[in-house]
Motif scaffolding. Structure first.
Motif, PDB file in Angstrom:
ATOM      1  N   MET A   1     -16.186  -8.569 -13.550  1.00 43.81           N
ATOM      2  CA  MET A   1     -15.159  -8.391 -12.517  1.00 43.81           C
ATOM      3  C   MET A   1     -14.890  -6.896 -12.333  1.00 43.81           C
ATOM      4  N   ASN A   2     -14.858  -6.412 -11.078  1.00 44.13           N
ATOM      5  CA  ASN A   2     -14.631  -5.008 -10.803  1.00 44.13           C
ATOM      6  C   ASN A   2     -13.207  -4.606 -11.167  1.00 44.13           C
ATOM      7  N   GLN A   3     -13.091  -3.363 -11.631  1.00 39.51           N
ATOM      8  CA  GLN A   3     -11.782  -2.831 -11.968  1.00 39.51           C
ATOM      9  C   GLN A   3     -10.958  -2.685 -10.696  1.00 39.51           C
ATOM     10  N   LEU A   4      -9.715  -3.147 -10.736  1.00 41.07           N
ATOM     11  CA  LEU A   4      -8.842  -3.051  -9.583  1.00 41.07           C
ATOM     12  C   LEU A   4      -8.451  -1.597  -9.348  1.00 41.07           C
ATOM     13  N   ALA A   5      -8.531  -1.169  -8.091  1.00 38.89           N
ATOM     14  CA  ALA A   5      -8.145   0.186  -7.711  1.00 38.89           C
ATOM     15  C   ALA A   5      -7.573   0.143  -6.298  1.00 38.89           C
ATOM     16  N   PHE A   6      -6.880   1.217  -5.915  1.00 36.61           N
ATOM     17  CA  PHE A   6      -6.156   1.242  -4.648  1.00 36.61           C
ATOM     18  C   PHE A   6      -6.437   2.535  -3.891  1.00 36.61           C
ATOM     19  N   MET A   7      -6.387   2.433  -2.549  1.00 37.42           N
ATOM     20  CA  MET A   7      -6.620   3.589  -1.677  1.00 37.42           C
ATOM     21  C   MET A   7      -5.454   3.730  -0.707  1.00 37.42           C
ATOM     22  N   ALA A   8      -4.984   4.966  -0.534  1.00 33.08           N
ATOM     23  CA  ALA A   8      -3.867   5.240   0.366  1.00 33.08           C
ATOM     24  C   ALA A   8      -4.352   5.928   1.636  1.00 33.08           C
ATOM     25  N   PHE A   9      -3.658   5.593   2.733  1.00 35.27           N
ATOM     26  CA  PHE A   9      -3.917   6.205   4.033  1.00 35.27           C
ATOM     27  C   PHE A   9      -2.590   6.651   4.633  1.00 35.27           C
ATOM     28  N   SER A  10      -2.658   7.585   5.565  1.00 36.14           N
ATOM     29  CA  SER A  10      -1.507   7.886   6.405  1.00 36.14           C
ATOM     30  C   SER A  10      -1.876   7.571   7.846  1.00 36.14           C
ATOM     31  N   LEU A  11      -0.900   7.076   8.597  1.00 33.25           N
ATOM     32  CA  LEU A  11      -1.079   6.799  10.017  1.00 33.25           C
ATOM     33  C   LEU A  11       0.009   7.572  10.750  1.00 33.25           C
ATOM     34  N   ASN A  12      -0.410   8.533  11.574  1.00 34.57           N
ATOM     35  CA  ASN A  12       0.527   9.441  12.200  1.00 34.57           C
ATOM     36  C   ASN A  12       0.298   9.502  13.708  1.00 34.57           C
ATOM     37  N   GLY A  13       1.387   9.590  14.457  1.00 28.45           N
ATOM     38  CA  GLY A  13       1.258   9.767  15.892  1.00 28.45           C
ATOM     39  C   GLY A  13       2.316   9.015  16.663  1.00 28.45           C
ATOM     40  N   ALA A  14       2.420   9.326  17.943  1.00 28.00           N
ATOM     41  CA  ALA A  14       3.455   8.757  18.796  1.00 28.00           C
ATOM     42  C   ALA A  14       3.366   7.244  18.910  1.00 28.00           C
ATOM     43  N   ASP A  15       2.155   6.679  18.801  1.00 27.75           N
ATOM     44  CA  ASP A  15       1.960   5.237  18.963  1.00 27.75           C
ATOM     45  C   ASP A  15       1.863   4.479  17.641  1.00 27.75           C
ATOM     46  N   ALA A  16       2.099   5.148  16.511  1.00 28.22           N
ATOM     47  CA  ALA A  16       1.865   4.522  15.203  1.00 28.22           C
ATOM     48  C   ALA A  16       2.689   3.256  15.024  1.00 28.22           C
ATOM     49  N   GLU A  17       3.997   3.324  15.300  1.00 22.90           N
ATOM     50  CA  GLU A  17       4.853   2.159  15.101  1.00 22.90           C
ATOM     51  C   GLU A  17       4.482   1.036  16.069  1.00 22.90           C
ATOM     52  N   LYS A  18       4.283   1.352  17.334  1.00 20.84           N
ATOM     53  CA  LYS A  18       3.925   0.350  18.331  1.00 20.84           C
ATOM     54  C   LYS A  18       2.611  -0.334  17.959  1.00 20.84           C
ATOM     55  N   PHE A  19       1.641   0.447  17.501  1.00 20.55           N
ATOM     56  CA  PHE A  19       0.353  -0.130  17.113  1.00 20.55           C
ATOM     57  C   PHE A  19       0.509  -1.092  15.947  1.00 20.55           C
ATOM     58  N   LEU A  20       1.190  -0.660  14.897  1.00 18.35           N
ATOM     59  CA  LEU A  20       1.370  -1.517  13.724  1.00 18.35           C
ATOM     60  C   LEU A  20       2.155  -2.777  14.063  1.00 18.35           C
ATOM     61  N   GLN A  21       3.122  -2.671  14.970  1.00 16.83           N
ATOM     62  CA  GLN A  21       3.909  -3.837  15.364  1.00 16.83           C
ATOM     63  C   GLN A  21       3.012  -4.932  15.946  1.00 16.83           C
ATOM     64  N   GLY A  22       1.910  -4.561  16.578  1.00 20.50           N
ATOM     65  CA  GLY A  22       0.977  -5.529  17.135  1.00 20.50           C
ATOM     66  C   GLY A  22      -0.128  -5.938  16.192  1.00 20.50           C
ATOM     67  N   GLN A  23      -0.060  -5.478  14.955  1.00 16.36           N
ATOM     68  CA  GLN A  23      -1.108  -5.780  13.980  1.00 16.36           C
ATOM     69  C   GLN A  23      -0.605  -6.596  12.790  1.00 16.36           C
ATOM     70  N   VAL A  24       0.498  -6.161  12.173  1.00 22.69           N
ATOM     71  CA  VAL A  24       0.911  -6.735  10.899  1.00 22.69           C
ATOM     72  C   VAL A  24       1.939  -7.848  11.096  1.00 22.69           C
ATOM     73  N   THR A  25       2.135  -8.650  10.059  1.00 16.90           N
ATOM     74  CA  THR A  25       3.036  -9.801  10.134  1.00 16.90           C
ATOM     75  C   THR A  25       4.507  -9.414  10.011  1.00 16.90           C
ATOM     76  N   VAL A  26       4.794  -8.241   9.494  1.00 19.17           N
ATOM     77  CA  VAL A  26       6.179  -7.814   9.313  1.00 19.17           C
ATOM     78  C   VAL A  26       6.702  -7.151  10.591  1.00 19.17           C
ATOM     79  N   HIS A  27       8.024  -7.193  10.790  1.00 16.84           N
ATOM     80  CA  HIS A  27       8.654  -6.549  11.944  1.00 16.84           C
ATOM     81  C   HIS A  27       8.785  -5.058  11.639  1.00 16.84           C
ATOM     82  N   VAL A  28       7.833  -4.266  12.103  1.00 17.74           N
ATOM     83  CA  VAL A  28       7.747  -2.853  11.729  1.00 17.74           C
ATOM     84  C   VAL A  28       8.961  -2.070  12.216  1.00 17.74           C
ATOM     85  N   GLU A  29       9.465  -2.409  13.409  1.00 13.39           N
ATOM     86  CA  GLU A  29      10.584  -1.656  13.979  1.00 13.39           C
ATOM     87  C   GLU A  29      11.844  -1.784  13.123  1.00 13.39           C
ATOM     88  N   ARG A  30      11.955  -2.865  12.363  1.00 11.86           N
ATOM     89  CA  ARG A  30      13.154  -3.086  11.539  1.00 11.86           C
ATOM     90  C   ARG A  30      12.974  -2.640  10.084  1.00 11.86           C
TER      91      ARG A  30
END
Length: 241
Positions: A1-30
């Motif tokens: 079994m592969n060792q568990l590891a994690f990768m971080a990203f940043s998402l920056n820009g005027a449309d970041a919140e609007k984009f994520l709101q249409g992608q993820v299951t959580v209410h990003v605006e709140r």
């Protein structure tokens, strides 16, 4: 079994919140700022494709963490669907988890990932890896009980099916915490036709595992079902008025 590891990203820009709101299951605006929240990007069948920890720094700045084995595919997904959005996804690098007030937070300081896995599994904090992509619906993972999915937000990938299950049906399988003997089973392994492993970790005299299971099936195997924290121990169905 592969060792568990994690990768971080940043998402920056005027449309970041609007984009994520249409992608993820959580209410990003709140989302409150500077708190990590585990959420999901679903496929068109309403099953979780990517699991991610999402932290809102501001409406134009978000930090995202995925498991390392999902990172490359996740990055391609964001860049494909966000190609015409005013934002930029940047890979930050490896990060390490720790439990802070019963939630998972990440930093660049190396931690004991095995110890975190035990704590996360005991507290019902299931996470998706590459072997478990496209297998589970958010409600089956009790993601709504972790405030990782909202049913009163606008459209996102798979939203129609996720909402239909919530408002018109009830899952037949959902998240349970087990203690078993022998070697820890791999993610996506089937312990029974109605018991699928999400996460597991070896402990003294056996293993701990989070599984998606039909409750009746749990009684057919020689496994100990442990209590999840109170907020995850209730019925996964929508409360009836």
């Amino acid at each position: 079994m592969n060792q568990l590891a994690f990768m971080a990203f940043s998402l920056n820009g005027a449309d970041a919140e609007k984009f994520l709101q249409g992608q993820v299951t959580v209410h990003v605006e709140r989302l409150p700022e500077n708190q990590s929240r585990y959420t999901a990007i679903c496929d068109l069948k309403g099953r979780i494709h990517f699991g991610l920890w999402l932290k809102k720094i501001s409406v134009q700045h978000f930090e995202l963490v995925t498991t390392l084995d999902q990172a490359e595919e996740f990055s391609k997904h964001i860049k494909k669907f966000g190609a015409f959005s005013k934002m930029q996804l940047v890979q930050i690098g490896a990060v390490f988890p720790s439990m802070v007030d019963h939630n998972t937070e990440f930093s660049s300081t190396e931690t004991d990932i095995n110890a975190w896995q035990i704590q996360a599994i005991q507290s019902g904090q299931a996470w998706i890896t590459q072997p478990t992509e496209h297998l589970f619906q958010p409600q089956e993972l009790r993601l709504h009980q972790r405030e990782g999915v909202h049913f009163d937000k606008g459209c996102y990938l798979g939203q129609e099916i996720v909402a239909r299950l919530w408002f018109k049906a009830k899952p037949k399988h959902w998240l349970h915490l087990l203690q078993g003997n022998g070697a820890a089973p791999a993610p996506a392994a089937q312990l029974h036709k109605d018991i699928d492993v999400v996460n597991s970790i070896a402990v003294e005299n056996g293993y701990l595992a989070l599984v998606i299971a039909k409750p009746d099936a749990l009684t057919e195997l020689n496994l100990t079902v442990l209590d999840l924290p109170a907020h995850l121990n209730g019925d996964v169905a929508r409360p009836q008025a």
